[in-house]
Motif scaffolding. Structure first.
Motif, PDB file in Angstrom:
ATOM      1  N   LEU A  99     -27.888 -32.589  -2.322  1.00 53.84           N
ATOM      2  CA  LEU A  99     -27.965 -31.129  -2.283  1.00 53.84           C
ATOM      3  C   LEU A  99     -28.825 -30.713  -1.102  1.00 53.84           C
ATOM      4  O   LEU A  99     -29.955 -31.185  -0.949  1.00 53.84           O
ATOM      5  N   ILE A 100     -28.285 -29.826  -0.241  1.00 52.52           N
ATOM      6  CA  ILE A 100     -28.996 -29.361   0.947  1.00 52.52           C
ATOM      7  C   ILE A 100     -29.171 -27.853   0.867  1.00 52.52           C
ATOM      8  O   ILE A 100     -28.191 -27.119   0.700  1.00 52.52           O
ATOM      9  N   ILE A 101     -30.414 -27.396   0.977  1.00 55.65           N
ATOM     10  CA  ILE A 101     -30.746 -25.979   0.954  1.00 55.65           C
ATOM     11  C   ILE A 101     -31.285 -25.606   2.332  1.00 55.65           C
ATOM     12  O   ILE A 101     -32.178 -26.271   2.859  1.00 55.65           O
ATOM     13  N   GLU A 102     -30.754 -24.545   2.930  1.00 53.97           N
ATOM     14  CA  GLU A 102     -31.211 -24.093   4.234  1.00 53.97           C
ATOM     15  C   GLU A 102     -32.090 -22.861   4.088  1.00 53.97           C
ATOM     16  O   GLU A 102     -31.855 -22.016   3.226  1.00 53.97           O
ATOM     17  N   LEU A 103     -33.106 -22.789   4.948  1.00 53.75           N
ATOM     18  CA  LEU A 103     -34.014 -21.648   4.943  1.00 53.75           C
ATOM     19  C   LEU A 103     -33.378 -20.499   5.695  1.00 53.75           C
ATOM     20  O   LEU A 103     -33.017 -20.634   6.875  1.00 53.75           O
ATOM     21  N   GLU A 104     -33.224 -19.359   5.030  1.00 50.49           N
ATOM     22  CA  GLU A 104     -32.630 -18.188   5.665  1.00 50.49           C
ATOM     23  C   GLU A 104     -33.654 -17.492   6.545  1.00 50.49           C
ATOM     24  O   GLU A 104     -34.845 -17.478   6.256  1.00 50.49           O
ATOM     25  N   ASP A 105     -33.164 -16.912   7.640  1.00 51.26           N
ATOM     26  CA  ASP A 105     -34.027 -16.206   8.589  1.00 51.26           C
ATOM     27  C   ASP A 105     -34.395 -14.852   8.019  1.00 51.26           C
ATOM     28  O   ASP A 105     -33.634 -13.895   8.086  1.00 51.26           O
ATOM     29  N   GLU A 106     -35.598 -14.743   7.424  1.00 50.47           N
ATOM     30  CA  GLU A 106     -36.005 -13.514   6.759  1.00 50.47           C
ATOM     31  C   GLU A 106     -36.100 -12.328   7.715  1.00 50.47           C
ATOM     32  O   GLU A 106     -35.624 -11.233   7.411  1.00 50.47           O
ATOM     33  N   PRO A 107     -36.746 -12.467   8.926  1.00 47.01           N
ATOM     34  CA  PRO A 107     -36.778 -11.311   9.834  1.00 47.01           C
ATOM     35  C   PRO A 107     -35.389 -10.855  10.243  1.00 47.01           C
ATOM     36  O   PRO A 107     -35.120  -9.668  10.343  1.00 47.01           O
ATOM     37  N   PHE A 108     -34.479 -11.798  10.465  1.00 47.46           N
ATOM     38  CA  PHE A 108     -33.116 -11.427  10.821  1.00 47.46           C
ATOM     39  C   PHE A 108     -32.448 -10.681   9.679  1.00 47.46           C
ATOM     40  O   PHE A 108     -31.749  -9.689   9.880  1.00 47.46           O
ATOM     41  N   ARG A 109     -32.686 -11.135   8.461  1.00 47.02           N
ATOM     42  CA  ARG A 109     -32.106 -10.445   7.305  1.00 47.02           C
ATOM     43  C   ARG A 109     -32.642  -9.028   7.197  1.00 47.02           C
ATOM     44  O   ARG A 109     -31.906  -8.110   6.859  1.00 47.02           O
ATOM     45  N   ARG A 110     -33.940  -8.866   7.494  1.00 45.41           N
ATOM     46  CA  ARG A 110     -34.503  -7.515   7.406  1.00 45.41           C
ATOM     47  C   ARG A 110     -33.890  -6.612   8.463  1.00 45.41           C
ATOM     48  O   ARG A 110     -33.605  -5.442   8.221  1.00 45.41           O
ATOM     49  N   ARG A 111     -33.690  -7.177   9.687  1.00 48.61           N
ATOM     50  CA  ARG A 111     -33.086  -6.366  10.745  1.00 48.61           C
ATOM     51  C   ARG A 111     -31.669  -5.967  10.377  1.00 48.61           C
ATOM     52  O   ARG A 111     -31.255  -4.819  10.562  1.00 48.61           O
ATOM     53  N   ILE A 112     -30.930  -6.903   9.832  1.00 45.84           N
ATOM     54  CA  ILE A 112     -29.562  -6.593   9.412  1.00 45.84           C
ATOM     55  C   ILE A 112     -29.571  -5.538   8.315  1.00 45.84           C
ATOM     56  O   ILE A 112     -28.760  -4.605   8.294  1.00 45.84           O
ATOM     57  N   GLY A 113     -30.542  -5.671   7.388  1.00 45.22           N
ATOM     58  CA  GLY A 113     -30.626  -4.693   6.304  1.00 45.22           C
ATOM     59  C   GLY A 113     -30.916  -3.304   6.813  1.00 45.22           C
ATOM     60  O   GLY A 113     -30.348  -2.306   6.331  1.00 45.22           O
ATOM     61  N   VAL A 114     -31.792  -3.195   7.820  1.00 46.77           N
ATOM     62  CA  VAL A 114     -32.111  -1.880   8.394  1.00 46.77           C
ATOM     63  C   VAL A 114     -30.889  -1.296   9.078  1.00 46.77           C
ATOM     64  O   VAL A 114     -30.577  -0.105   8.931  1.00 46.77           O
ATOM     65  N   VAL A 115     -30.168  -2.118   9.846  1.00 48.72           N
ATOM     66  CA  VAL A 115     -28.963  -1.638  10.529  1.00 48.72           C
ATOM     67  C   VAL A 115     -27.927  -1.160   9.531  1.00 48.72           C
ATOM     68  O   VAL A 115     -27.321  -0.086   9.695  1.00 48.72           O
ATOM     69  N   VAL A 116     -27.705  -1.922   8.488  1.00 43.14           N
ATOM     70  CA  VAL A 116     -26.729  -1.529   7.473  1.00 43.14           C
ATOM     71  C   VAL A 116     -27.144  -0.230   6.803  1.00 43.14           C
ATOM     72  O   VAL A 116     -26.317   0.658   6.557  1.00 43.14           O
ATOM     73  N   ALA A 117     -28.439  -0.096   6.509  1.00 42.09           N
ATOM     74  CA  ALA A 117     -28.918   1.125   5.858  1.00 42.09           C
ATOM     75  C   ALA A 117     -28.706   2.339   6.755  1.00 42.09           C
ATOM     76  O   ALA A 117     -28.293   3.415   6.286  1.00 42.09           O
TER      77      ALA A 117
END
Length: 214
Positions: free
Chosen positions: A161-179
């Motif tokens: 089982l392999i778990i990858e660390l998601e890019d939190e700052p990138f996710r926040r930027r995407i969330g702001v753009v979507v909002a």
């Protein structure tokens, strides 16, 4: 089973029983007539006492622990990154918890390569209150662009089982753009409805004016 004798800090002789075979090794000059009675007594004690007791005890223990031996619980894996406001660094942690049996392989990766052990903290196997186990491995990192992941192999898992660390700052930027996009769409929709209603009202007023009736 091994029985060894020693004198003055060194072994004199050793008698062993492995895979149904008796062997006797002597390091000093002992006459055969002294060795043979010792060997025969050991054989008799083993055949009549040691072997039956050991096998019976082991079978009873395995029977009582049958459910426990067959128990398999899949680990719950989380890979997180937590920033330290004081040092400006972050900690990447991989936690595997709730698994059984206790043996597990947990490895942190940086850009697809295993992180060396001297950089890792933790790694101790700890018990949970429900009889399962947990293990955590952590890594202190600075602001970088490396990709981190965690791999786990366990008896309850068919594959690694392999778990990858998601890019939190990138996710926040995407969330702001979507909002922002959603807000723009909502405002555009409201303006469109207002304009449509205003146009209909003006059209009704125009049709009902006296000049149009004449």
């Amino acid at each position: 089973m091994i029985v060894a004798d020693a004198a003055r800090g060194s072994s004199t002789d050793e008698l062993s029983y492995i895979n149904n075979t008796f062997t006797y090794t002597v390091a000093v000059n002992i006459k055969q007539e002294l060795i043979k009675p010792h060997l025969e007594k050991f054989k008799q004690d083993f055949a009549k006492t040691f072997y039956p007791v050991c096998i019976t005890t082991l079978k009873n223990y395995l029977k009582k622990r049958r459910d426990q031996r067959n128990r398999k619980v899949t680990p719950n894996i989380t890979l997180t990154q937590k920033a330290n406001s004081d040092s400006g660094e972050s900690r990447v942690s991989c936690l595997a918890t709730g698994f059984y049996p206790r043996h597990i392989n947990l490895t942190l990766f940086r850009d697809g390569q295993p992180v060396s052990d001297h950089e890792i903290t933790g790694g101790d196997l700890l018990p949970n209150g429900d009889g399962t186990y947990q293990m955590r491995k952590s890594l202190e990192i600075s602001a970088d662009k490396h990709k981190y992941s965690c791999s786990v192999t366990h008896l309850s898992l068919d594959n690694k089982l392999i778990i990858e660390l998601e890019d939190e700052p990138f996710r926040r930027r995407i969330g702001v753009v979507v909002a922002v996009l959603l807000l723009v769409c909502a405002i555009s929709g409201i303006l469109a409805v207002v304009c449509m209603r205003k146009g209909r009202r003006e059209d009704r007023d125009f049709r009902g004016s006296p000049n149009l009736m004449m």
